[in-house]
Enzyme design. Sequence first.
Site, short mmCIF file in Angstrom:
data_model
loop_
_atom_site.label_atom_id
_atom_site.label_comp_id
_atom_site.label_asym_id
_atom_site.label_seq_id
_atom_site.Cartn_x
_atom_site.Cartn_y
_atom_site.Cartn_z
N GLU A 160 -27.60 -8.60 22.28
CA GLU A 160 -28.87 -7.60 23.02
C GLU A 160 -28.55 -7.84 24.20
OE1 GLU A 160 -32.46 -7.98 24.18
OE2 GLU A 160 -32.82 -8.71 22.46
N HIS A 161 -28.83 -8.88 24.73
CA HIS A 161 -29.17 -9.38 26.66
C HIS A 161 -27.58 -8.45 27.15
CE1 HIS A 161 -32.56 -11.30 28.13
NE2 HIS A 161 -33.27 -11.03 26.67
ZN LIG Z 1 -34.94 -11.73 25.96
#
Ligand SMILES: [Zn+2]
Length: 1007
Positions: free
Chosen positions: A94-95
């Site tokens: 996600e990052h």
């Molecule tokens: Zn995070």
Amino acid sequence: MWRLPGRHLGRFGRQLRSQHALAGLKEGSEVEGFEVTQVTRVPELFLDPVVRLEHKGTGAQYLHLARADDNNNAFAVAFRTSPRDSTGLPHILEHVTLCGSKRYPVRDPFFKMLNRSLASFMNAMTGPDFTVYPFSSPNQKDFHQLLSIYLDAVFKPLLRDMDFSQEGWRLEHEVVGDPNSPLVLRGVVFNEMKGCFADPQARLQQDLLSHLLPSDTYAHVFGGEPLCIPALTAQDLRNFHAQCYHPSNARIVSYGNFPLGETLQRLQEEQLAGFTKQTPVASVPREKRWTEPKRVHVTCTPDPLGAATNPEKQSTLAMAYLCGDATNVYETFTLQVLSELLLGGPTSVLHRALIEPGIGDGFAPCTYFEAQTRDTFFSVGLQGVAEKQFDEIQDVTKNALLSARDKGFDSEHIKAILHSMEIGAKTQSANFGLNMALGILPSWNHGADPVECLNLSANVARLRKQLENEPKFLQNLLDQYLCSNPHVLTITMSPDEGHSEKLVQAESKILSDKVSVLDDSAKDRVLELEIGLQKEQMKPSDTSCLPTLSMSDLNPEPQKYICNKTKMGKKEIPVHIFPQPTNGVTHFRALLDTSRINPQLRDTYLPLFLAVATRMGTKKNDYRQFDRKIQLCTSGLGMGSHIIEHPTLNGQFLDSILLSSNCLDRNLGKMMDLWKELLLEPSFTDRERLETLVRATAAEVANGVAYGGHRYAMLNASSRLTTAGSNREKDSGLTFISQMKQFASMEKEEMENTLNKLQELSSILYESGLRCSVNVSPGETDSALKQLESDLISSLPNPAFNNMYRKNELIQDAGTKSSQHHVLPLPVGYLGRSIATGVPYLHPDFASLRVAGQLLSAQYLHSEVRERGGAYGSGAVMNASGNFSYYSYRDPEASRNTPNVFNNSASWLLNPDNYKAEHVDEAKLSIFQKVDAPTAPGDRGMSLFLSGVDLEMLQRHRQAVKSVRVEDVLRVAAKYLDQRENPLTMASSLIGPPSSDLDDSWEVLNG
Ligand SMILES: [Zn+2]
């Protein structure tokens, strides 16, 4: 944040027409590569139409929720991402997904867009089995620009090794580039998860999930177990992306009044057309049911705020019961009702059994009904208990549940709960569409019908009917899932002095294992990579490929509202009326002056009073009866401190109490009666009730430090600058927390005395100045005003609250720098610094300082404190208090390099080579995100009522921000922020672990 009022046909005529065209969509028809699979509407939420589609080429699932009168449009794309280990793969992905994509190869396009957009929300979240990328914006051009960026980010991210090492984990020298300094482990998620699990209650929630659902994905730590993270590679990440972030595995929601056709077209042309179908990730399987209960014990660090009320009582016990299938929407709804009967408020079954007798300090944060996992579960935890109480607590819990099963529930209680749900669904929040999308996605992800999830009133009606035909329905549900359910986990947690030390040792073992296998060439490569990463982080990135809004895309004027002012009753109480499309809900607020309260009562007892006053009952009704009445006709009675500096005059502030509550229009008279009763006939006599509330509040606020440490650090720093800041700290800062702990450890006699003080305080309140406001639908204003006057104002003795402001003294002399380190056993620190500028909101320099803060946050602090220092967040902000503040969040460098970064901020601002006019424009845009953020109808006009800022003043501020130039930033930086040139009135507060890095100027405070 978010939406426009109804009936703005002029402005949204075009969209309304295109929605109308959309209403012609038939099931089975095709649009932009999608097949329409369902067309319906949800009248209670004004969603018309609701359209489900499936992408023909890939199978991507799409849900559109059209709402003609809401321009705060929302969009979210979600994927099933079930982890197979605890390396934090979905979270790190996600990052890294947000670190640049094919079409937008810019480091951190999301952070860059924060300064180029009017988004009312932009983020990404990882859950236990899914990942979601949501945003919302009230500006159509902006919405489409963000849509392109989001879609390209998720479907075509670059996923470079360097981004993985920055966001995930890396080995690097403590002093980057110095081969003689020791090697350490760093990484944004690595630090984030260490920070997260520093909170024992967060750790417990993870352990509870893993042990209750041990046979598949929930056994793993989805956010990443810090010590497992270093096992992950960038290639793992790329493989996982290829499997999960594929259109065939995607669920997409859009909401609002922008045309669906354009969104679908963009989706098809820019992304989906290039993909073929693949097998989606399988749904998480149902958990195999246990035949016997299980029990687990874990350890944690001691209470972050030191020995609390009782050093013996530092343990937590939780019991979790696996319930039903998350895709069964109606059953999930009935379990929610049941869980309210068991846990919600002082009349609930487990509150009476566990909290009232004072067995522990209060419910632990893991107390809820969880409907997001594949199998739903019910969990109840008690914190602040002794280990020797473990068996007793289990017995008490079981017996309370059995007794409720046998005796049944009070029908008034059920009625009150259904009422709360109804008013909750009707009350429009600022980000209505976004919240709806995020509410649907978890169950849709498991395969539930997303349209069914929206139909609350159908479920309420079905339950009412079911209870008529089957009066024991809820008791049977209780028996099935709690009393007779063998799939129960009892998890206990106790502090262990050596806990942190064990983690430190485990980390250094992993580090030394990693280091010991490095030969010379591998060591050279580490050095090379860290220097490369640092260079990359220092390099100004070329953002020319990113779209942006310009000043001309902003609305020329702020969103208008109508305010009618009147005076009521013999005392001429000022009342503001804001007619708004509030959906049948009346929003009431009142301000009470505190100037009659003597300083000792104000400082020592008012914060406690505000925390408990609405929950102590009255002379007529004990706290249980009073709570039931509140729940039957309102959404709750709120009471809190409201402190605000004068918008134009330096050195003046308002210190007041804010009362607030909402009700369905038909219940306004009853709600007024409750406030009247509370103000005229308060009762502070029930010592046991007060003890219960104090214990629960102390436990609750202490849990919050790990989440809001930066806010506590800034509040604490500001408290040493002005009277207003000092009062804020007492009402809600670290001082409030320690004071609550003191109250919680009081002996009987002292507690009786405290009750007397609270009673004394309450009797001053009905002599205090009063002013009121009401937000209500235009057709209801007359009757609302009549009820306000007859049912409340005419019976109160309070005078009018007209002279609102008093002197805001400077506490600290210019040139003195006060620095405090509040030592708490957290793994990372939070640094706050505040400078009293004496510049009020409408002063000509305020806008320039506000822009300076935003420039620093985006162009300087983000790269220095987050990217290079490894902190989770940082920023600088000028707020209406007249204080210019810096902060860092979950910051491993909080006691080392970050103070220097803050020191150097003014010099950075004073060097005009560091930024250009376009950066100043970006800073202005991100300020406009807040200034022009969509507001809920129930909150419109509150800047006028609560802060004295009317539309004309707001427009002046908007104009001032628009006209800020580079020269203005240079000027205010020299005048207010540069400590080499001026004696600043400045204070710093560090919250974090003991540190040997701080010099003698720091005052160290323990606990
Ligand atoms: Zn995070």
